[in-house]
Scaffold this active site. Structure first.
Site, PDB file in Angstrom:
ATOM      1  N   HIS A 166       1.553   4.339  -2.811  1.00 49.17           N
ATOM      2  CA  HIS A 166       1.579   5.803  -2.658  1.00 49.17           C
ATOM      3  C   HIS A 166       2.787   6.391  -3.386  1.00 49.17           C
ATOM      4  O   HIS A 166       2.676   7.402  -4.086  1.00 49.17           O
ATOM      5  CB  HIS A 166       1.662   6.173  -1.176  1.00 49.17           C
ATOM      6  N   HIS A 195       0.840  -1.205   0.000  1.00 43.83           N
ATOM      7  CA  HIS A 195       0.000   0.000   0.000  1.00 43.83           C
ATOM      8  C   HIS A 195       0.874   1.254   0.000  1.00 43.83           C
ATOM      9  O   HIS A 195       0.637   2.189  -0.775  1.00 43.83           O
ATOM     10  CB  HIS A 195      -0.908  -0.023   1.236  1.00 43.83           C
ATOM     11  N   GLU A 196       1.896   1.271   0.846  1.00 41.03           N
ATOM     12  CA  GLU A 196       2.772   2.446   0.924  1.00 41.03           C
ATOM     13  C   GLU A 196       3.616   2.588  -0.338  1.00 41.03           C
ATOM     14  O   GLU A 196       3.840   3.704  -0.815  1.00 41.03           O
ATOM     15  CB  GLU A 196       3.668   2.355   2.167  1.00 41.03           C
ATOM     16  N   GLU A 242      -6.129   7.352  -1.504  1.00 40.57           N
ATOM     17  CA  GLU A 242      -6.055   6.196  -0.601  1.00 40.57           C
ATOM     18  C   GLU A 242      -6.644   4.951  -1.271  1.00 40.57           C
ATOM     19  O   GLU A 242      -6.108   3.845  -1.138  1.00 40.57           O
ATOM     20  CB  GLU A 242      -6.785   6.511   0.702  1.00 40.57           C
TER      21      GLU A 242
END
Length: 291
Positions: free
Chosen positions: A146, A142-143, A219
């Site tokens: 980003h 997930h990071e 997100e």
């Protein structure tokens, strides 16, 4: 105390850079109805804050969270963490970011950095201790999402734009109140300053709602990237684990909240200022995507 010093240092840097830029542009201050000069003035200050924060984001993150960078892994867990981030970064097509662990009991993680090939990804000690390897990998994915999506730069630019127009329209409103309503003809009177401050407060709240709306959209994209890199099941499981720990307070510097896996929970009107969508909605979005 450290966060206060970092805040003061950042604002001092913004003032210095903005002042030098305005001098070079020949726009030292706004007077009268010169809206072109006013817009330049506001843009310099509006973007200076967000861009300075972006360029020093890694340093500020390390200092404010106490993140310890893993340069040489000392344990098999640290070795696994580095190998996992390296694999995910390669699959995402970005350069290997710095990897760190910050001392916090709540489960969280964040990514920061001024570009996708010079980033930092960090996870909390609590997350490492309580999450399964597949769940930790999903959080890291997930990071990495980003970083690969360029979310840090995107939100900084959006913040710069809204800062510019908040300052611009607040000063136009202040000038209107001072000159038209109060009939002041000698420079900027007290009415100008009071009206400008009031307008900045109101417009600042509206601007924050806009920025947080964009943050929530990013997100969802990071969740999708996490699902692509680590598997939809693992990404859903990680979010479900976060939801199970929802009662734990999320303690993260505001400058990093938008890029943490867990942004806390707000209800009602405060929900418009959330950097993250509710975990239930994020889980449902991934489940719909998997069907």
């Amino acid at each position: 105390m450290m966060r206060i010093l970092l805040f003061l240092a950042t604002n001092l840097a913004v003032l210095v850079i903005a002042s030098i830029t305005l001098k070079l542009l020949g726009v030292d201050r706004f007077t009268g109805q010169n809206y072109g000069s006013l817009l330049i003035y506001c843009a310099v200050f509006g973007f200076a804050g967000s861009l300075v924060s972006l360029f020093i984001s890694k340093w500020m993150a390390k200092m404010s969270t106490g993140t310890e960078i893993i340069s040489q892994p000392r344990t098999r867990h640290e070795q696994w963490l580095l190998q996992t981030v390296e694999q995910l970064s390669r699959e995402a097509g970005i350069k290997m970011p710095e990897v760190g662990i910050f001392p916090a009991y709540e489960a969280n993680a964040f990514a920061t950095g001024w570009n996708r090939n010079d980033a930092l990804v960090a996870v909390s000690q609590g997350l490492l201790e309580r999450f399964s390897p597949d769940e930790v990998k999903a959080v890291l994915a997930h990071e990495i999402g980003h970083v690969a999506n360029g979310d840090m730069v995107t939100l900084s630019l959006i913040q710069g734009v809204v800062n510019t127009f908040v300052m611009f329209f607040a000063r136009i409103f202040g000038n209107f109140v001072d000159k038209v309503v109060l009939k002041n003809e000698e420079g900027n009177g007290i009415g100008y300053f009071v009206a400008t401050i009031f307008a900045e407060l109101v417009l600042g709240i509206l601007a924050s709602i806009i920025v947080m709306w964009f943050s929530r959209k990013r997100e969802y994209r990071a969740d999708e990237a996490g699902a692509d890199l680590a598997g939809t099941g693992a990404m859903i499981a990680a979010l479900q684990r976060l939801r199970a720990e929802q009662e734990l307070p999320v303690q993260m510097p505001s400058s990093l909240t938008a890029f943490g896996i867990n942004g806390g929970l707000k209800h009602g009107l405060a929900g418009l200022l959330m950097s993250h969508p509710p975990l239930e909605e994020r889980i449902e979005a991934l489940q719909r995507r998997a069907r």
